[in-house]
Design a protein around this motif. Structure first.
Motif, PDB file in Angstrom:
ATOM      1  N   UNK A 141       0.919  -1.226   0.081  1.00  0.00           N
ATOM      2  CA  UNK A 141      -0.033   0.025  -0.004  1.00  0.00           C
ATOM      3  C   UNK A 141       0.945   1.183   0.123  1.00  0.00           C
ATOM      4  N   UNK A 142       2.142   1.253   0.225  1.00  0.00           N
ATOM      5  CA  UNK A 142       2.926   2.349   0.612  1.00  0.00           C
ATOM      6  C   UNK A 142       3.945   2.425  -0.794  1.00  0.00           C
ATOM      7  N   UNK A 143       3.447   1.514  -1.804  1.00  0.00           N
ATOM      8  CA  UNK A 143       4.244   1.513  -3.057  1.00  0.00           C
ATOM      9  C   UNK A 143       5.811   0.926  -2.944  1.00  0.00           C
ATOM     10  N   UNK A 144       5.902   0.123  -1.712  1.00  0.00           N
ATOM     11  CA  UNK A 144       7.143  -0.614  -1.703  1.00  0.00           C
ATOM     12  C   UNK A 144       6.969  -1.916  -2.389  1.00  0.00           C
ATOM     13  N   UNK A 145       8.311  -2.258  -2.918  1.00  0.00           N
ATOM     14  CA  UNK A 145       8.180  -3.617  -3.120  1.00  0.00           C
ATOM     15  C   UNK A 145       8.310  -4.829  -2.287  1.00  0.00           C
ATOM     16  N   UNK A 146       7.826  -5.802  -2.302  1.00  0.00           N
ATOM     17  CA  UNK A 146       7.525  -6.792  -1.478  1.00  0.00           C
ATOM     18  C   UNK A 146       7.961  -8.107  -1.851  1.00  0.00           C
ATOM     19  N   UNK A 147       8.461  -8.912  -0.936  1.00  0.00           N
ATOM     20  CA  UNK A 147       8.746 -10.229  -1.170  1.00  0.00           C
ATOM     21  C   UNK A 147      10.511 -10.359  -1.782  1.00  0.00           C
TER      22      UNK A 147
END
Ligand code: MG
Length: 295
Positions: A141-147
């Protein structure tokens, strides 16, 4: 007629004033990774969000080459003419055998999954050099990449025969485009992070990099993908079109494009057609330079 921005008289020799920028295809999601297959006389490229590889030839026009591509991004050919691809959702570099079977060349480093391989180049010794930024990973939701399972956005060198994977650079914000000079003594890697530049490295015979320095800052941003011609000039995507730099990093001129390019490659019978992937479209322009990339 293509709109040109001439910055140096040498550019007029590379691109004719009356050259036409042709629209070969449009209506894609986001295009990237053009590679010309000389043996078949066709171009392949990625339509990343639509999860497919596309094909274009003068005779047949555009068609779907592969549905379900694992969201390929960059593509190239190895010295045997096999398609080698960076896969976002596959988080791997794959190779399409001449039989059509798709095999994994590499999908992990130090026990963790790769981020999302972006673009690649095959050296004449068969090693595969590729960039691994996280652009293909899901956003929160904060436009950070996940995983992300790697501790950096590496540039890698892979020996596909032994499987040996070596990180050759670890200080890029967003390593992206990658290509060798015609004599393979130099490696160019772009950074599509805030720096928006292309760096160049000396390549040792053992396959290590040294003496990294900024080759050119690309403005307007960014230098997503690029190719080198036989004279060592760099043809790179930029915010307003294709920028051409001489081997010293001097901007010679621009081919302005109606959509922002992501990448380009030389193709056609003499490798003198520049194919440009640009957001929803595929463009082409005949130029007076020939691509140096193998094969
Ligand atoms: Mg790219």
């Amino acid at each position: 007629m293509a709109e040109l921005d001439v910055r140096d008289p040498r550019f007029e020799r590379l691109v004719d004033a009356g050259a036409e920028l042709r629209t070969l295809n449009s209506g894609m999601g986001f295009t990237e990774g053009p590679v010309y297959v000389a043996e078949g006389g066709y171009l392949l490229w990625s339509d990343i969000p639509n999860n497919r590889l596309m094909r274009w030839s003068e005779a047949d026009g555009a068609s779907v080459f592969r549905e379900g591509s694992n969201n390929t991004n960059g593509n190239t050919l190895d010295r045997q003419g096999r398609l080698v691809s960076c896969e976002h959702s596959g988080r791997r570099v794959s190779r399409t055998e001449l039989s059509g079977e798709v095999v994994t060349l590499v999908d992990s480093y130090h026990g963790g999954k790769l981020n999302s391989p972006n673009d690649l180049a095959v050296q004449s010794d068969g090693t595969v050099w590729f960039t691994d930024p996280p652009y293909g990973l899901p956003l929160d939701g904060d436009r950070n990449r996940t995983g992300m399972e790697q501790d950096a956005h590496y540039v890698f060198r892979l020996n596909p025969d032994s499987g040996d994977l070596t990180a050759v650079a670890d200080d890029f914000e967003m390593p992206n485009g990658i290509a060798f000079s015609p004599d393979e003594r130099l490696l160019y890697v772009s950074d599509t992070g805030p720096s928006s530049h292309i760096r160049v490295f000396d390549v040792s015979p053992a396959g290590t990099l040294s003496n990294g320095r900024v080759f050119a800052v690309v403005d307007p941003r960014g230098p997503d993908g690029f190719r080198v011609d036989t004279e060592g000039n760099i043809w790179t995507s930029a915010g307003d079109g294709i920028h051409v730099f001489d081997p010293a990093g001097v901007l010679l001129g621009k081919i302005l494009c109606p959509e922002q390019p992501s990448n380009c490659t030389f193709g056609g019978p003499e490798k003198r057609t520049l194919f440009i992937t640009a957001r929803t479209s595929l463009f082409a322009i005949d130029v007076n330079a020939a691509g140096a990339q193998a094969p």
